[in-house]
Motif scaffolding. Structure first.
Motif, PDB file in Angstrom:
ATOM      1  N   ASP A  70       0.820  -1.208   0.000  1.00 17.81           N
ATOM      2  CA  ASP A  70       0.000   0.000   0.000  1.00 17.81           C
ATOM      3  C   ASP A  70       0.856   1.261   0.000  1.00 17.81           C
ATOM      4  O   ASP A  70       0.345   2.372   0.211  1.00 17.81           O
ATOM      5  CB  ASP A  70      -0.944   0.001   1.201  1.00 17.81           C
ATOM      6  N   THR A  71       2.154   1.102  -0.276  1.00 18.67           N
ATOM      7  CA  THR A  71       3.055   2.251  -0.278  1.00 18.67           C
ATOM      8  C   THR A  71       3.070   2.977  -1.615  1.00 18.67           C
ATOM      9  O   THR A  71       3.660   4.049  -1.720  1.00 18.67           O
ATOM     10  CB  THR A  71       4.491   1.809   0.069  1.00 18.67           C
ATOM     11  N   VAL A  72       2.460   2.405  -2.644  1.00 16.67           N
ATOM     12  CA  VAL A  72       2.408   3.038  -3.962  1.00 16.67           C
ATOM     13  C   VAL A  72       0.964   3.035  -4.458  1.00 16.67           C
ATOM     14  O   VAL A  72       0.170   2.147  -4.097  1.00 16.67           O
ATOM     15  CB  VAL A  72       3.322   2.309  -4.976  1.00 16.67           C
ATOM     16  N   PRO A  73       0.589   4.003  -5.295  1.00 16.51           N
ATOM     17  CA  PRO A  73      -0.804   4.093  -5.755  1.00 16.51           C
ATOM     18  C   PRO A  73      -1.278   2.856  -6.512  1.00 16.51           C
ATOM     19  O   PRO A  73      -2.463   2.500  -6.443  1.00 16.51           O
ATOM     20  CB  PRO A  73      -0.777   5.331  -6.672  1.00 16.51           C
ATOM     21  N   GLU A  74      -0.383   2.178  -7.223  1.00 18.36           N
ATOM     22  CA  GLU A  74      -0.790   1.016  -8.009  1.00 18.36           C
ATOM     23  C   GLU A  74      -1.207  -0.177  -7.153  1.00 18.36           C
ATOM     24  O   GLU A  74      -1.866  -1.094  -7.636  1.00 18.36           O
ATOM     25  CB  GLU A  74       0.353   0.597  -8.946  1.00 18.36           C
TER      26      GLU A  74
ATOM     27  N   ALA B 135      13.699  -5.105  -1.126  1.00 16.08           N
ATOM     28  CA  ALA B 135      14.108  -5.924   0.010  1.00 16.08           C
ATOM     29  C   ALA B 135      13.331  -5.543   1.259  1.00 16.08           C
ATOM     30  O   ALA B 135      12.991  -6.396   2.086  1.00 16.08           O
ATOM     31  CB  ALA B 135      15.615  -5.778   0.253  1.00 16.08           C
ATOM     32  N   ASP B 136      12.991  -4.257   1.402  1.00 11.34           N
ATOM     33  CA  ASP B 136      12.226  -3.799   2.563  1.00 11.34           C
ATOM     34  C   ASP B 136      10.811  -4.358   2.562  1.00 11.34           C
ATOM     35  O   ASP B 136      10.197  -4.490   3.623  1.00 11.34           O
ATOM     36  CB  ASP B 136      12.168  -2.276   2.590  1.00 11.34           C
ATOM     37  N   LEU B 137      10.280  -4.662   1.380  1.00  9.75           N
ATOM     38  CA  LEU B 137       8.936  -5.239   1.315  1.00  9.75           C
ATOM     39  C   LEU B 137       8.917  -6.633   1.928  1.00  9.75           C
ATOM     40  O   LEU B 137       7.940  -7.028   2.572  1.00  9.75           O
ATOM     41  CB  LEU B 137       8.457  -5.312  -0.138  1.00  9.75           C
ATOM     42  N   LEU B 138      10.004  -7.401   1.721  1.00 11.74           N
ATOM     43  CA  LEU B 138      10.050  -8.758   2.243  1.00 11.74           C
ATOM     44  C   LEU B 138      10.429  -8.795   3.714  1.00 11.74           C
ATOM     45  O   LEU B 138       9.836  -9.548   4.493  1.00 11.74           O
ATOM     46  CB  LEU B 138      11.048  -9.602   1.432  1.00 11.74           C
ATOM     47  N   VAL B 139      11.421  -8.010   4.092  1.00 12.20           N
ATOM     48  CA  VAL B 139      11.884  -7.991   5.487  1.00 12.20           C
ATOM     49  C   VAL B 139      12.033  -6.532   5.915  1.00 12.20           C
ATOM     50  O   VAL B 139      13.127  -5.969   5.849  1.00 12.20           O
ATOM     51  CB  VAL B 139      13.228  -8.730   5.645  1.00 12.20           C
ATOM     52  N   PRO B 140      10.951  -5.908   6.349  1.00 14.63           N
ATOM     53  CA  PRO B 140      11.051  -4.508   6.767  1.00 14.63           C
ATOM     54  C   PRO B 140      11.894  -4.360   8.028  1.00 14.63           C
ATOM     55  O   PRO B 140      11.822  -5.185   8.939  1.00 14.63           O
ATOM     56  CB  PRO B 140       9.593  -4.100   7.015  1.00 14.63           C
ATOM     57  N   VAL B 141      12.714  -3.330   8.065  1.00 14.36           N
ATOM     58  CA  VAL B 141      13.524  -3.019   9.245  1.00 14.36           C
ATOM     59  C   VAL B 141      12.982  -1.728   9.842  1.00 14.36           C
ATOM     60  O   VAL B 141      13.207  -0.640   9.305  1.00 14.36           O
ATOM     61  CB  VAL B 141      15.016  -2.872   8.870  1.00 14.36           C
TER      62      VAL B 141
END
Length: 264
Positions: A96-100, A128-134
């Protein structure tokens, strides 16, 4: 004339063989780390495919091409038939971080001379942040990063997965950018399934593995304390749940917490 035709035919076969070996992709662009990725218009599937994030997380060093294919399917570019050491993919991940509503990511698997997985790369680090957010969370005067042990490690293993190690690399970047003189406590936790003593040792080894990865990223060993906590301090209890549902319910307990404090 016949000899000339044979030579032309032979040259054509050699060129065709070279094309198969090298693949047909000729246009590349680099990511921030200088890794070359084939440009998307050269892909068979320019729009990419929606892949299960867990399948990407399960890519590990030492896997064969057949094992990679079982997880990710065939590469999305003409990689050639023989001797190729890179497979490239275009994946879509819901966010949900991008309009698409989804992000398109280029992913590369690199193989060593024995044709076993040696490394992976993302063209866009945000993938990479989508899979393992820090995410650094403030608790009282301290800051805490919590990472799922199921994401960092394979089942019953203390060896960091490729994406798990990448998440530790990103965390080390956060430390460098946001903290002047941090002190770290790395705590490993397990769920309550299995033998207590074994779980304690596993959590200790996992905490030590995270500490070692941080040291390899330039964090001072003297600033890190690694401790295994085993089954202690559960965040989920799951009463009345059994079987596979219990394992899933207890997942939040299988974690690594990194407590950050600023030294005076």
């Amino acid at each position: 004339m016949m000899i000339f035709n044979k030579r032309v035919l032979l040259a054509g076969l050699v060129a065709a063989s070279a094309a198969l070996v090298q693949g047909c992709v000729t246009s590349y662009s680099e990511n921030a780390d200088g890794v070359n990725f084939p440009d998307i218009p050269h892909s068979y599937i320019e729009e990419g495919t929606f892949v299960d994030p867990e399948a990407v997380l399960r890519i590990s060093r030492g896997q064969t091409k057949d094992q990679v294919r079982a997880l990710l399917a065939d590469p999305h570019f003409d990689e050639g038939l023989f001797g190729n050491r890179e497979w490239n993919y275009i994946f879509n991940f819901y966010t949900d971080t991008v309009p698409e509503g989804y992000m398109t990511c280029q992913y590369q698997v690199g193989f060593n001379s024995e044709v076993l997985v040696e490394r992976t790369h993302w063209k866009n680090p945000a993938c990479a942040d989508l899979l393992v957010p820090v995410e650094v969370e403030e608790i009282a005067d301290d800051k805490v990063v919590t990472l799922s042990a199921d994401v960092l490690f394979d089942f019953d293993s203390d060896v960091l997965r490729l994406e798990g190690r990448r998440s530790i690399d990103r965390f080390a970047d956060v430390l460098t950018a946001e903290f002047k003189n941090p002190r770290l406590q790395v705590f490993g936790f397990t769920d309550r399934l299995g033998d207590d003593a074994y779980n304690l040792k596993l959590s200790d080894r996992r905490a030590a593995a995270v500490k070692q990865a941080l040291i390899e990223n330039g964090v001072s060993a003297y600033s890190i304390q690694a401790v295994g906590k085993g089954e202690s301090n559960p965040v989920a209890s799951c009463p009345g749940v059994s079987g596979n549902a219990l394992k899933e319910c207890l997942q939040p307990n299988r974690r690594v917490e990194i407590l950050i404090t600023e030294a005076p």
